[in-house]
Structures are given as structure tokens and as C-alpha cells.
Design a protein around this motif. Structure first.
Motif, PDB file in Angstrom:
ATOM      1  N   TRP A  55       0.836  -1.202   0.000  1.00  0.00           N
ATOM      2  CA  TRP A  55       0.000   0.000   0.000  1.00  0.00           C
ATOM      3  C   TRP A  55       0.871   1.254   0.000  1.00  0.00           C
ATOM      4  CZ3 TRP A  55      -5.050   0.377  -0.921  1.00  0.00           C
ATOM      5  CH2 TRP A  55      -5.687   1.581  -0.640  1.00  0.00           C
ATOM      6  N   ARG A  58       3.037   1.812  -3.476  1.00  0.00           N
ATOM      7  CA  ARG A  58       2.198   2.248  -4.598  1.00  0.00           C
ATOM      8  C   ARG A  58       2.173   3.762  -4.727  1.00  0.00           C
ATOM      9  NH1 ARG A  58      -2.570   1.726  -3.142  1.00  0.00           N
ATOM     10  NH2 ARG A  58      -3.632   1.881  -5.155  1.00  0.00           N
ATOM     11  N   LYS A  59       2.454   4.473  -3.649  1.00  0.00           N
ATOM     12  CA  LYS A  59       2.372   5.936  -3.646  1.00  0.00           C
ATOM     13  C   LYS A  59       3.652   6.600  -4.141  1.00  0.00           C
ATOM     14  CE  LYS A  59      -0.764   5.666   0.309  1.00  0.00           C
ATOM     15  NZ  LYS A  59      -0.985   6.024   1.739  1.00  0.00           N
ATOM     16  N   ARG A 197      -5.462  -1.276 -17.146  1.00  0.00           N
ATOM     17  CA  ARG A 197      -6.596  -0.933 -16.292  1.00  0.00           C
ATOM     18  C   ARG A 197      -6.409  -1.397 -14.860  1.00  0.00           C
ATOM     19  NH1 ARG A 197     -12.034  -2.170 -19.954  1.00  0.00           N
ATOM     20  NH2 ARG A 197     -11.596  -0.633 -21.614  1.00  0.00           N
ATOM     21  N   SER A 199      -3.840  -0.798 -13.151  1.00  0.00           N
ATOM     22  CA  SER A 199      -2.692  -0.021 -12.681  1.00  0.00           C
ATOM     23  C   SER A 199      -2.740   0.247 -11.176  1.00  0.00           C
ATOM     24  CB  SER A 199      -2.615   1.311 -13.430  1.00  0.00           C
ATOM     25  OG  SER A 199      -3.790   2.086 -13.196  1.00  0.00           O
ATOM     26  N   TRP A 200      -3.943   0.204 -10.572  1.00  0.00           N
ATOM     27  CA  TRP A 200      -4.070   0.462  -9.130  1.00  0.00           C
ATOM     28  C   TRP A 200      -3.313  -0.577  -8.302  1.00  0.00           C
ATOM     29  CZ3 TRP A 200      -6.222  -3.264  -6.034  1.00  0.00           C
ATOM     30  CH2 TRP A 200      -6.930  -4.291  -6.676  1.00  0.00           C
ATOM     31  N   ARG A 203       0.383   1.226  -8.856  1.00  0.00           N
ATOM     32  CA  ARG A 203       0.600   2.636  -8.585  1.00  0.00           C
ATOM     33  C   ARG A 203      -0.696   3.282  -8.126  1.00  0.00           C
ATOM     34  NH1 ARG A 203       4.682   5.408 -11.085  1.00  0.00           N
ATOM     35  NH2 ARG A 203       4.643   3.995 -12.871  1.00  0.00           N
ATOM     36  N   ALA A 204      -0.639   4.048  -7.054  1.00  0.00           N
ATOM     37  CA  ALA A 204      -1.798   4.779  -6.580  1.00  0.00           C
ATOM     38  C   ALA A 204      -2.036   5.985  -7.484  1.00  0.00           C
ATOM     39  CB  ALA A 204      -1.594   5.240  -5.136  1.00  0.00           C
ATOM     40  N   GLY A 205      -3.296   6.244  -7.825  1.00  0.00           N
ATOM     41  CA  GLY A 205      -3.599   7.381  -8.682  1.00  0.00           C
ATOM     42  C   GLY A 205      -3.424   7.034 -10.139  1.00  0.00           C
ATOM     43  N   ARG A 206      -3.268   8.050 -10.945  1.00  0.00           N
ATOM     44  CA  ARG A 206      -3.120   7.855 -12.387  1.00  0.00           C
ATOM     45  C   ARG A 206      -1.735   7.335 -12.741  1.00  0.00           C
ATOM     46  NH1 ARG A 206      -5.848  13.323 -15.036  1.00  0.00           N
ATOM     47  NH2 ARG A 206      -7.965  13.022 -14.166  1.00  0.00           N
TER      48      ARG A 206
END
Length: 237
Positions: A55, A58-59, A197, A199-200, A203-206
Motif C-alpha cells: 500500500w 504504490r504511492k 486498467r 494499474s491500481w 501505482r496509486a492514482g493515475r
């Protein structure tokens, strides 16, 4: 290694009796807690630590795919270390300590396989080192849990201390030595997923924009050799 001294003159045996002796003085409920923690609880705890690390990484703005790849390597490393332990146990053929030594308080019955090296110690340290390579703070917590696992296995009377140390060494060696090859294979996979699709998961966000021509692509710290300047410091920031 089966003929260990029965009089406690062997340091391995002496430490076994010292740690396992704590179980004799502990209340019954505490022994049951230690039994659950040593068999299942710490492995569950490591899974939760790994989820927390996932978690968090990913940020990261740049190296999220490579960091997630590192976390993917952690359970794979643990599994490979367990496989590597199969021939080791068959070669050494060290009996469980309660087969050679009297007076141990054995908390888990039915252990009939060989003792060296400890599967639980191998598994937990392999996971912990893999997590540490991706995220230092979560990795330190994971290593602490792995060390507690080793203590529990001796406390429960099912392993010698050297069984645990051997497991720690095996899990660490597999996680570190095979990491460069694992990252070469896993990072392209996570990079591909990061642009899809799903991607979450990576990676967090776009998704981050692709690097333009001439722009430097960040290198995953674990692929660098230890002590190589900034990459070493960012190993698990």
C-alpha cells in the motif's frame, strides 16, 4: 549431528533447554498462545506487513513498479528457499531435539520430519528480507517478526537454535542472491500492469507518463550493489 550431548555441555543444547525451560514455568494459556503464534500467527503477521508495504510503495511517484516487483519477489524467494531446504534436510538428517533429549516441554506434537534447517525460520526470514529490500521500515518490522518466529520454534521444543540460525541464513541468502535476476523478470511485468486498467495494483492514482527520449528512467535500488551511493540509501526508503 544426531549424537548431541545429553548433559547440556553442547551450547546448542544448553540454549535449547534454557529457552524451552521458559515454557515449563509459563501458564498453560501462554503456551497455547505461543503455539499459535509460532505455527501460524507470525506468518499471518508477515502477510499483513507485506500488504502494508504494498500500500505504501504504490504511492511512490517514480519507482512504484520496481518496488512492487520487489514485494512480489518476497514470497517467491521464501518459496524457493523452502524448496532448497528439502535436499539440505535430507542430507543432514538431524532428528528433532525431543527425540535425543529428555525433559523438553514439546508444545506441538506429531513432528516426525528432520530438524535442520527450520522451515518456519527459512520462510519468515525469506519474506522479511524481501520486504526489507522494497521498504525499509516495514522490512525492519518483518525482520523482527522473523526473529520472534525463531524464538518460538525453540520455545516450543521442536527445533535447536542452530536449526533456526540455519533457516535465517538460507532465507536471507536466497532472497539476496537471486534478487537481481528476479527483478529483471518481474519489473517488466509490473511496469506493463502499471499501464493497464489494473494499474491500481502497482501505482496509486493515475499512471505516470512514459519517459521521453533522453529522460533518465529510475533504476530499482535493489538491482544495485549494496553501498553504491544514493542507491544504497534509497534501498527501502
Amino acid at each position: 549431528m544426531a549424537g548431541l550431548a545429553l548433559d547440556g555441555s553442547n551450547p546448542d543444547v544448553s540454549l535449547l533447554y534454557d529457552i524451552n525451560g521458559l515454557a515449563k514455568d509459563a501458564p498453560h494459556w501462554f503456551d497455547r498462545v505461543m503455539e499459535f503464534v509460532g505455527e501460524y500467527g507470525i506468518i499471518i503477521g508477515l502477510a499483513l506487513v507485506g500488504l502494508g508495504a504494498w500500500w505504501s510503495v504504490r504511492k511512490r511517484s517514480q519507482d512504484a513498479p520496481s518496488a512492487v516487483a520487489g514485494l512480489m519477489w518476497a514470497p517467491l524467494a521464501a518459496g524457493l528457499a523452502l524448496i532448497a531446504n528439502i535436499p539440505i534436510r535430507g542430507f543432514v538428517q538431524r532428528p528433532r531435539p525431543f527425540r535425543d533429549h529428555q525433559g523438553l516441554d514439546v508444545l506441538v506434537a506429531g513432528k516426525t520430519d528432520f530438524s535442520f534447517v527450520s522451515d518456519h525460520a527459512t520462510l519468515t526470514m525469506g519474506l522479511a528480507v524481501g520486504i526489507f529490500m522494497a521498504h525499509r521500515r516495514y522490512g525492519l518490522a518483518a525482520i523482527g517478526l522473523a526473529l520472534l518466529e525463531g524464538f518460538c520454534r525453540v520455545y516450543m521444543g521442536v527445533h535447536y537454535p542452530t536449526d533456526v540460525v540455519g533457516g535465517f541464513a538460507l532465507g536471507t541468502a536466497v532472497a539476496l542472491l537471486l534478487a537481481p535476476l528476479a527483478m529483471m523478470l518481474l519489473t517488466p511485468l509490473t511496469t506493463t500492469i502499471a499501464g493497464s486498467r489494473a494499474s491500481w495494483l502497482i501505482r496509486a492514482g493515475r499512471p505516470a507518463p512514459a519517459a521521453t527520449a533522453g529522460e533518465e528512467v529510475p533504476e530499482f535500488p535493489e538491482a544495485r550493489s549494496p553501498g553504491s551511493g544514493r542507491g544504497s540509501k534509497d534501498l527501502a526508503a
